[in-house]
Enzyme design. Structure first.
Site, short mmCIF file in Angstrom:
data_model
loop_
_atom_site.label_atom_id
_atom_site.label_comp_id
_atom_site.label_asym_id
_atom_site.label_seq_id
_atom_site.Cartn_x
_atom_site.Cartn_y
_atom_site.Cartn_z
N ASN A 6 0.86 -1.19 0.00
CA ASN A 6 0.00 0.00 0.00
C ASN A 6 0.90 1.24 0.00
O ASN A 6 1.46 1.61 1.02
CB ASN A 6 -0.89 -0.03 1.25
N LYS A 8 0.02 4.28 -0.38
CA LYS A 8 -0.67 5.47 0.15
C LYS A 8 -0.42 6.68 -0.78
O LYS A 8 -0.38 6.50 -2.00
CB LYS A 8 -0.23 5.75 1.59
N HIS A 91 -9.73 1.42 5.09
CA HIS A 91 -8.43 1.64 5.75
C HIS A 91 -8.63 2.65 6.89
O HIS A 91 -9.39 3.62 6.74
CB HIS A 91 -7.41 2.15 4.73
N GLU A 93 -6.92 5.04 7.89
CA GLU A 93 -6.64 6.45 7.54
C GLU A 93 -7.88 7.09 6.91
O GLU A 93 -8.16 8.27 7.13
CB GLU A 93 -5.41 6.54 6.63
N GLU A 159 -5.51 -4.60 10.81
CA GLU A 159 -4.50 -3.55 10.93
C GLU A 159 -4.77 -2.72 12.19
O GLU A 159 -5.56 -1.75 12.13
CB GLU A 159 -4.55 -2.62 9.72
N GLY A 165 2.43 2.47 10.83
CA GLY A 165 3.47 3.49 10.69
C GLY A 165 4.19 3.83 11.99
O GLY A 165 4.91 4.83 12.04
N SER A 201 3.20 -1.84 10.42
CA SER A 201 4.64 -1.88 10.69
C SER A 201 5.32 -3.20 10.31
O SER A 201 6.27 -3.63 10.95
CB SER A 201 4.92 -1.56 12.16
P1 PGA Z 1 2.65 0.54 7.64
O1 PGA Z 1 1.21 0.72 7.00
O2 PGA Z 1 3.22 -0.76 7.10
O3 PGA Z 1 3.43 1.74 7.23
O4 PGA Z 1 2.46 0.45 9.13
C1 PGA Z 1 0.36 -0.36 6.79
C2 PGA Z 1 -0.96 0.09 6.22
O5 PGA Z 1 -1.43 1.18 6.57
O6 PGA Z 1 -1.56 -0.61 5.40
#
Ligand code: PGA
Length: 245
Positions: A6, A8, A91, A93, A159, A165, A201
């Site tokens: 992903n 983003k 997601h 976010e 997640e 992140g 992460s």
């Molecule tokens: P990350 O993001 O690996 O940077 O933690 C994962 C995601 O949001 O799908």
């Protein structure tokens, strides 16, 4: 086994072109399925660079209507039309920044499935829910509220919001417990194996440990997927894991 990247709102045309050069030099395995979720505007471009490779391309979100007066939104049909196979829905976010609630996420997932896309439905608890011992309960509600009526082309991504992140990941026990819990909830609705992938992460250091957890069917990688070398190292770890297990 499913390994997803992903991106983003990252990587511009130049970096995507560099990334694709790396992918072109790599030998992919037919045992591990992989999909990249680039920024929507670059779906076509990425497709033109890697359409000879066994890599799917997906959208990071889509609308619940297929057309209409929705400025700035992306129709699931447009994703399908540009060669996408998958779409990420729900997601955290988007839930947090764009105020997408469970009811809307369910509609988006259903629209995507109706447009013949495979859906990765994201669920995840906050740190407070985890600390208060409410994580399992929270996820159960999220799934009950968001699960579309058609399960044929559905994957769930667990997640935890506090892990995205941040470099923090749940313990092996917590991931296994949650993935097993998710599969049990889904089995109440349908007697079919639904793959549950882990995201939050994931990196080259923890990938082996994560893949070894019971009921983990793959990973959704954010930050560590932005460099082709790192993403391919994660992909290679999955291939190696399947070859020895
Ligand atoms: P990350 O993001 O690996 O940077 O933690 C994962 C995601 O949001 O799908």
């Amino acid at each position: 086994m499913f390994i997803a990247a992903n991106w983003k709102m990252n990587l511009d045309k130049k970096s995507i072109s560099e990334y694709a050069k790396f992918l072109q030099k790599f030998k992919f395995s037919d045992k591990v399925e992989t999909c990249i979720f680039p920024p929507t505007i670059y779906i076509d471009y990425l497709h033109s660079l890697i359409n000879d490779l066994p890599i799917s391309i997906g959208g990071q979100n889509c609308h619940y209507k297929t057309s209409g007066a929705f400025t700035g939104e992306i129709s699931p049909n447009f994703l399908r039309d540009t060669g996408c196979k998958y779409v990420i829905i729900g997601h955290s976010e988007r839930r947090i920044i764009n105020n997408e609630n469970n009811a809307e996420i369910k509609l988006r997932a259903e629209a995507a499935l109706n447009s013949s896309l495979k859906v990765i439905l994201c669920v995840g608890e906050t740190l407070i829910d985890r600390q208060e011992g409410k994580a399992l309960q929270f996820i159960e509600k999220q799934i009950n509220d968001c699960l579309p009526d058609n399960y044929e082309n559905l994957l769930i991504a667990y997640e935890p919001i506090w892990s995205i992140g941040t470099g923090k990941i749940p313990s092996v026990f917590e991931i296994e417990e949650m993935h097993t819990h998710i599969k049990k909830i889904i089995n109440k609705f349908v007697n079919k194996k639904i793959n549950v992938i882990y995201g939050g992460s994931v990196n080259i250091k923890n990938i082996n440990e994560i893949l070894d957890i019971t009921n983990v069917d793959g990973v959704l990688v954010g930050g560590a997927s932005l460099k082709a070398k790192d993403f391919l190292a994660i992909y290679s770890a999955a291939v190696k894991y399947l070859n020895i297990s």
